[in-house]
Enzyme design. Structure first.
Site, mmCIF file in Angstrom:
data_model
loop_
_atom_site.group_PDB
_atom_site.id
_atom_site.type_symbol
_atom_site.label_atom_id
_atom_site.label_comp_id
_atom_site.label_asym_id
_atom_site.label_seq_id
_atom_site.Cartn_x
_atom_site.Cartn_y
_atom_site.Cartn_z
ATOM 1 N N HIS A 73 -9.279 -8.545 -9.779
ATOM 2 C CA HIS A 73 -8.047 -7.532 -9.238
ATOM 3 C C HIS A 73 -8.870 -6.875 -8.426
ATOM 4 O O HIS A 73 -10.035 -6.299 -8.472
ATOM 5 C CB HIS A 73 -7.236 -6.734 -10.100
ATOM 6 C CG HIS A 73 -6.268 -6.149 -9.326
ATOM 7 N ND1 HIS A 73 -6.381 -4.765 -8.694
ATOM 8 C CD2 HIS A 73 -4.930 -6.518 -9.099
ATOM 9 C CE1 HIS A 73 -5.246 -4.511 -8.430
ATOM 10 N NE2 HIS A 73 -4.504 -5.577 -8.468
ATOM 11 N N GLU A 110 -4.502 -11.360 -2.564
ATOM 12 C CA GLU A 110 -3.895 -9.946 -2.470
ATOM 13 C C GLU A 110 -5.046 -9.217 -1.548
ATOM 14 O O GLU A 110 -5.818 -8.754 -1.691
ATOM 15 C CB GLU A 110 -4.259 -8.916 -3.761
ATOM 16 C CG GLU A 110 -3.233 -9.773 -5.099
ATOM 17 C CD GLU A 110 -2.850 -8.825 -6.012
ATOM 18 O OE1 GLU A 110 -1.763 -8.459 -6.102
ATOM 19 O OE2 GLU A 110 -3.785 -8.157 -6.542
ATOM 20 N N GLY A 165 -1.270 -1.395 -2.749
ATOM 21 C CA GLY A 165 -1.022 0.273 -3.410
ATOM 22 C C GLY A 165 -0.579 1.111 -2.310
ATOM 23 O O GLY A 165 -0.194 0.849 -1.393
ATOM 24 N N SER A 181 2.057 -4.713 -1.730
ATOM 25 C CA SER A 181 3.273 -4.010 -1.023
ATOM 26 C C SER A 181 4.218 -5.010 -0.691
ATOM 27 O O SER A 181 5.001 -5.129 0.106
ATOM 28 C CB SER A 181 2.856 -3.278 0.481
ATOM 29 O OG SER A 181 2.059 -2.477 0.114
#
Ligand code: 13P
Length: 267
Positions: free
Chosen positions: A98, A170, A176, A217
């Site tokens: 991640h 991502e 975030g 998002s």
């Protein structure tokens, strides 16, 4: 396009055990009308919640994942959690690489590769996250970055194992608070690069079957459009998914699209 839509959330360092159980119960209840042949719904909560989460009444319809994992089975690794420990708590998916692990905790592609290999050795589904930073994007090297992350991250895996691998794209700049969602055509372009790289690694037929999820998002407005693009097989959602009602709303909205339209069982 996959016959199944992959939708999941990573609750990051939010939600205590009590909050996670309440979330799973509410999400399970709100989505029980959806045929799981058409939906792979997964939740990746924090380690300390996993044992209690695995006893949730809805665990057969919500796949559980862990946010990280050591590549070693045991040893002198203070603070790490072993695959053997995760096997005990009924986890199926392991989130690997991640962006917060890479960029806050300094994990690199070689570390992610060891974790992917360990996850496969233990019959988990590694969810390998890849994505470029805004700096890399500014230099126009995002395709090279994605290709390197995939080629190193998946190094040494065999085509027979590919059926167990999921990928999340991502972009770091999209994730975030303060993140800007990737526009749909940009995301689709990067998913195409990822698809081509997977086909190069595993061969066309096998590479074409690996689910590639978009994260960063995602919200009630862009989810629909993202999922309609040819190479986006699902969504990996943070903030917009942490309220079970809102998450269920996003999921139901997507299940009302072709080709998943028939997934909601008629009451
Ligand atoms: P946000 O949806 O909050 O940007 O987070 C995405 C994410 O990090 C999923 O792993």
């Amino acid at each position: 396009m996959q016959t199944k839509l992959y939708i999941g959330t990573n609750t990051k360092m939010y939600k205590t055990t009590r909050q996670t159980i309440a979330f799973l119960d509410e999400l399970g209840r709100l989505t029980q009308d959806i045929d799981r042949e058409c939906l792979e719904l997964f939740v990746i909560p924090s380690y300390t919640t996993l044992e209690a989460s695995s006893r949730s009444a809805y665990v057969s319809s919500i796949t559980l994942g862990a946010q990280n994992m050591s590549w070693e089975d045991e040893g002198q690794f203070t603070g790490e959690v072993s695959p053997l420990m995760l096997e005990e708590v009924g986890v199926r998916v392991i989130c690997i690489g991640h962006s917060e692990r890479r960029h806050i905790f300094g994990e690199d592609d070689e570390v992610e590769n060891k974790k992917v290999l360990a996850a496969l050795r233990h019959n988990f589904t590694p969810l390998l996250c890849v994505g470029e930073t805004d700096g890399q994007k500014a230099f126009g090297i995002e395709n090279e970055v994605l290709r390197a992350q995939l080629k190193i991250g998946l190094w040494g895996t065999a085509p027979e194992q590919a059926g167990n691998i999921w990928i999340a794209y991502e972009p770091v700049w999209a994730i975030g608070v303060g993140g800007i969602p990737a526009d749909v055509s940009y995301a689709n372009e990067k998913h195409t690069v990822i698809r081509e790289t997977l086909e190069e690694i595993y061969g066309k037929e096998t590479g074409a079957k690996i689910p590639i999820l978009y994260g960063g998002s995602v919200n009630n407005i862009n989810a629909h459009e993202l999922v309609q693009t040819p190479n986006i097989d699902g969504l990996f959602i943070g903030r917009s998914a942490w309220d079970a009602k809102n998450f269920s709303m996003i999921i139901h909205d997507l299940m009302n699209m072709q080709p998943y339209l028939l997934a909601t069982k008629k009451k």
